[in-house]
Design an enzyme around this catalytic site. Structure first.
Site, mmCIF file in Angstrom:
data_model
loop_
_atom_site.group_PDB
_atom_site.id
_atom_site.type_symbol
_atom_site.label_atom_id
_atom_site.label_comp_id
_atom_site.label_asym_id
_atom_site.label_seq_id
_atom_site.Cartn_x
_atom_site.Cartn_y
_atom_site.Cartn_z
ATOM 1 N N GLU A 79 29.395 -38.341 -23.171
ATOM 2 C CA GLU A 79 28.896 -39.600 -23.721
ATOM 3 C C GLU A 79 29.334 -39.717 -25.184
ATOM 4 O O GLU A 79 28.806 -40.529 -25.931
ATOM 5 C CB GLU A 79 27.384 -39.715 -23.567
ATOM 6 C CG GLU A 79 26.605 -38.529 -24.064
ATOM 7 C CD GLU A 79 25.122 -38.606 -23.715
ATOM 8 O OE1 GLU A 79 24.500 -39.610 -24.064
ATOM 9 O OE2 GLU A 79 24.608 -37.645 -23.132
ATOM 10 N N CYS A 111 23.474 -37.785 -20.387
ATOM 11 C CA CYS A 111 23.560 -36.324 -20.228
ATOM 12 C C CYS A 111 23.687 -35.899 -18.768
ATOM 13 O O CYS A 111 23.790 -34.711 -18.468
ATOM 14 C CB CYS A 111 22.337 -35.656 -20.853
ATOM 15 S SG CYS A 111 22.120 -36.129 -22.557
ATOM 16 N N HIS A 233 17.729 -29.593 -18.448
ATOM 17 C CA HIS A 233 18.498 -30.238 -19.517
ATOM 18 C C HIS A 233 17.679 -30.044 -20.786
ATOM 19 O O HIS A 233 16.484 -30.357 -20.809
ATOM 20 C CB HIS A 233 18.684 -31.728 -19.214
ATOM 21 C CG HIS A 233 19.130 -32.505 -20.415
ATOM 22 N ND1 HIS A 233 20.284 -32.198 -21.094
ATOM 23 C CD2 HIS A 233 18.553 -33.533 -21.094
ATOM 24 C CE1 HIS A 233 20.413 -33.012 -22.122
ATOM 25 N NE2 HIS A 233 19.374 -33.826 -22.159
HETATM 26 N N1 CAA Z 1 4.407 -26.474 -36.909
HETATM 27 C C1 CAA Z 1 4.576 -26.462 -35.572
HETATM 28 N N2 CAA Z 1 4.764 -27.594 -34.839
HETATM 29 C C2 CAA Z 1 4.821 -28.767 -35.498
HETATM 30 C C3 CAA Z 1 4.655 -28.846 -36.894
HETATM 31 C C4 CAA Z 1 4.447 -27.632 -37.610
HETATM 32 N N3 CAA Z 1 4.297 -27.622 -38.938
HETATM 33 N N4 CAA Z 1 4.751 -30.144 -37.253
HETATM 34 C C5 CAA Z 1 4.958 -30.855 -36.111
HETATM 35 N N5 CAA Z 1 5.008 -30.019 -35.052
HETATM 36 C C6 CAA Z 1 5.210 -30.352 -33.647
HETATM 37 C C7 CAA Z 1 4.459 -31.574 -33.186
HETATM 38 O O1 CAA Z 1 3.104 -31.285 -32.906
HETATM 39 C C8 CAA Z 1 5.260 -31.917 -31.933
HETATM 40 O O2 CAA Z 1 4.889 -31.066 -30.885
HETATM 41 P P1 CAA Z 1 4.592 -31.666 -29.431
HETATM 42 O O3 CAA Z 1 5.809 -32.460 -29.071
HETATM 43 O O4 CAA Z 1 4.396 -30.466 -28.589
HETATM 44 O O5 CAA Z 1 3.403 -32.540 -29.573
HETATM 45 C C9 CAA Z 1 6.698 -31.541 -32.324
HETATM 46 O O6 CAA Z 1 6.575 -30.687 -33.472
HETATM 47 C C10 CAA Z 1 7.566 -32.721 -32.671
HETATM 48 O O7 CAA Z 1 6.864 -33.500 -33.596
HETATM 49 P P2 CAA Z 1 6.950 -35.089 -33.549
HETATM 50 O O8 CAA Z 1 6.698 -35.577 -32.159
HETATM 51 O O9 CAA Z 1 6.105 -35.626 -34.636
HETATM 52 O O10 CAA Z 1 8.494 -35.250 -33.897
HETATM 53 P P3 CAA Z 1 9.332 -36.519 -34.186
HETATM 54 O O11 CAA Z 1 8.516 -37.763 -34.170
HETATM 55 O O12 CAA Z 1 10.062 -36.218 -35.434
HETATM 56 O O13 CAA Z 1 10.337 -36.637 -32.945
HETATM 57 C C11 CAA Z 1 11.771 -36.231 -31.140
HETATM 58 C C12 CAA Z 1 10.738 -35.618 -32.090
HETATM 59 C C13 CAA Z 1 11.136 -37.412 -30.410
HETATM 60 C C14 CAA Z 1 12.210 -35.194 -30.130
HETATM 61 C C15 CAA Z 1 12.977 -36.738 -31.982
HETATM 62 O O14 CAA Z 1 13.604 -35.646 -32.571
HETATM 63 C C16 CAA Z 1 13.995 -37.502 -31.170
HETATM 64 O O15 CAA Z 1 13.886 -38.720 -31.012
HETATM 65 N N6 CAA Z 1 15.047 -36.806 -30.630
HETATM 66 C C17 CAA Z 1 16.091 -37.436 -29.846
HETATM 67 C C18 CAA Z 1 15.626 -37.883 -28.473
HETATM 68 C C19 CAA Z 1 15.378 -36.754 -27.515
HETATM 69 O O16 CAA Z 1 15.859 -35.653 -27.665
HETATM 70 N N7 CAA Z 1 14.625 -37.073 -26.433
HETATM 71 C C20 CAA Z 1 14.392 -36.107 -25.379
HETATM 72 C C21 CAA Z 1 14.296 -36.734 -24.027
HETATM 73 S S1 CAA Z 1 15.727 -37.787 -23.724
HETATM 74 C C22 CAA Z 1 16.957 -36.693 -23.174
HETATM 75 O O17 CAA Z 1 16.682 -35.604 -22.796
HETATM 76 C C23 CAA Z 1 18.381 -37.153 -23.209
HETATM 77 C C24 CAA Z 1 19.055 -36.604 -24.417
HETATM 78 O O18 CAA Z 1 19.675 -35.545 -24.361
HETATM 79 C C25 CAA Z 1 18.930 -37.353 -25.650
#
Ligand code: CAA
Length: 390
Positions: A79, A111, A233
């Site tokens: 992709e 993916c 994945h």
């Molecule tokens: N210590 C330990 N853990 C902590 C922490 C700390 N100090 N601070 C935060 N965390 C944890 C949170 O509690 C959370 O844990 P949970 O998910 O278990 O609740 C985790 O860290 C992530 O925190 P947030 O949800 O607040 O993170 P974010 O808003 O910054 O976003 C994300 C995370 C959504 C994955 C973002 O990085 C993103 O959009 N990534 C791209 C999309 C993606 O990967 N999606 C996955 C499914 S889609 C797919 O699989 C296809 C593909 O390849 C893209």
């Protein structure tokens, strides 16, 4: 006739960023990246590496002359391809010196692309048992600097030789698959970076796994106890766990939970230090498990969950083949990962923003620091110039 994975190759660029240092630079607690997201290092591609070179380097070390004679189909899942028309598979076909009597094309569904390639390869081998198929999953994952997806970037490729009577993993017949039109992650053709609805994408991934797993159980009457491990994945290493845990808690015995959670951890090993490689991520997870879990035995069943945003999910399975271990390249992959160079966050930002000309200008790239055998040497008249040093 058994059909499955005969060989697995892997490549990732020689540069990486330390996730703790990235977190500090972004004024985020490092544990959010290392524990919350589950990533330690993020592979970074220099301009001399693109989806084509990563895939060609992944395949380079696994193909012998016999494979080259028998490969008559090259399927390239990506992709982050380099051309809207010409398939990346054709560049790789040339760079690897494969026979001309072959089909070669690129396939796209986020993916899920390499999995689609594998399913097609199965059909091809069923009709042509003497053939071999080269399936490639290669990507550079980009969300952009200072975005919420930044910590889930990465770069790398996996190359799979699919054949009859495979040496590593024989696929079983049944498979469960789901498609639904959703906007969780996408990349319009004018954008270098992906657009994502992060939370929604997580929820959909979990839902797609639950649906595919339920469908698979109904088709096969198999249960968690029948699996030694389930690979996912992995856009980031916490993701698969979020999908696995609810199913484990609802259906798993204490022994199932212990075994599948332990093997899940092993299956995230390489992904944790590479990042998201989109199409190759599931197969990098499988590779982590095969190469780093010493207790796996012949005949054991491995589950594989593929997810491509947009979205398609598929759950399928394979059986470990006798002597599979001797067909892995553990030392080579450990060397590849340990010989990489760390870049600072400032260097990462500078490399990330480098671009190739889009006006037909000739450019020669400096590859002196890139140890890859196959690299992008430059561009002339809007054409990428690739070199295979071998
Ligand atoms: N210590 C330990 N853990 C902590 C922490 C700390 N100090 N601070 C935060 N965390 C944890 C949170 O509690 C959370 O844990 P949970 O998910 O278990 O609740 C985790 O860290 C992530 O925190 P947030 O949800 O607040 O993170 P974010 O808003 O910054 O976003 C994300 C995370 C959504 C994955 C973002 O990085 C993103 O959009 N990534 C791209 C999309 C993606 O990967 N999606 C996955 C499914 S889609 C797919 O699989 C296809 C593909 O390849 C893209």
């Amino acid at each position: 006739m058994k059909i499955g994975i005969d060989k697995i190759g892997f490549y990732t660029p020689h540069l990486y960023v330390d996730m703790k240092k990235l977190a500090v630079a972004r004024e985020i607690e490092p544990e959010k990246f290392t524990i919350g997201i589950g990533q330690e290092k993020m592979a970074l591609a220099p301009l001399t590496q693109d989806a084509v070179t990563l895939a060609a380097n992944a395949a380079l070390n696994i193909l012998d002359e016999k494979d080259k004679e028998k490969i008559d189909l090259v399927i390239f899942g990506t992709e982050s391809g380099i051309d809207h028309s010409k398939a990346a598979a054709i560049y790789v076909h040339h760079l690897l010196g494969l026979r001309s009597e072959a089909r070669a094309f690129e396939i796209k569904q986020a993916c899920y692309g390499a999995t689609a390639g594998i399913q097609m390869a199965k059909g091809h081998i069923a009709l042509n048992p003497e053939s071999k198929v080269l399936v490639l999953g290669s990507d550079i994952s980009r969300y952009g600097l200072n975005t919420s997806g930044e910590a889930t970037q990465g770069a790398g490729a996996v190359a799979l030789v699919i054949s009859a009577e495979p040496s590593i993993l024989a696929f079983e017949e049944q498979s469960a698959y789901v498609t639904a039109d959703i906007m969780d992650f996408w990349r319009p053709i004018y954008s270098e970076a992906a657009f994502v609805d992060g939370k929604f994408s997580n929820e959909q991934y979990i839902q797609f796994f639950a649906t595919a797993w339920a469908q698979y159980k109904a088709k096969t009457n198999l249960a968690l106890k029948d699996f030694e491990a389930i690979c996912f994945h992995l856009p980031y290493t916490k993701m698969g766990l979020k999908a696995l845990k609810p199913v484990l808690l609802e259906e798993g015995s204490a022994a199932d939970q212990e075994r599948l959670l332990a093997n899940y951890q092993v299956s995230t090993g390489y992904n944790r230090v590479v990042g998201n490689i989109y199409t190759g991520s599931l197969y990098l997870s499988l590779l982590s498990l095969l190469e780093q879990q010493e207790d796996l035995a012949d005949g054991e069943r491995i589950g594989l969950f593929s997810y491509g945003s947009g979205a398609v999910g598929e759950f399928f399975t394979g059986i470990l083949q006798p002597g599979f271990r001797s067909h892995l390249n553990v030392v080579q992959h450990m060397d590849l990962l340990s010989s990489r160079a760390e870049v600072s966050v400032a260097e990462y930002e500078a490399i990330f923003q480098q671009t190739l000309p889009i006006d037909g200008t000739t450019v020669e790239l400096d590859n002196t620091n890139d140890p890859a055998e196959i690299y992008l040497a430059g561009m002339t008249n809007n054409m990428r110039q690739y070199i295979n040093k071998q």
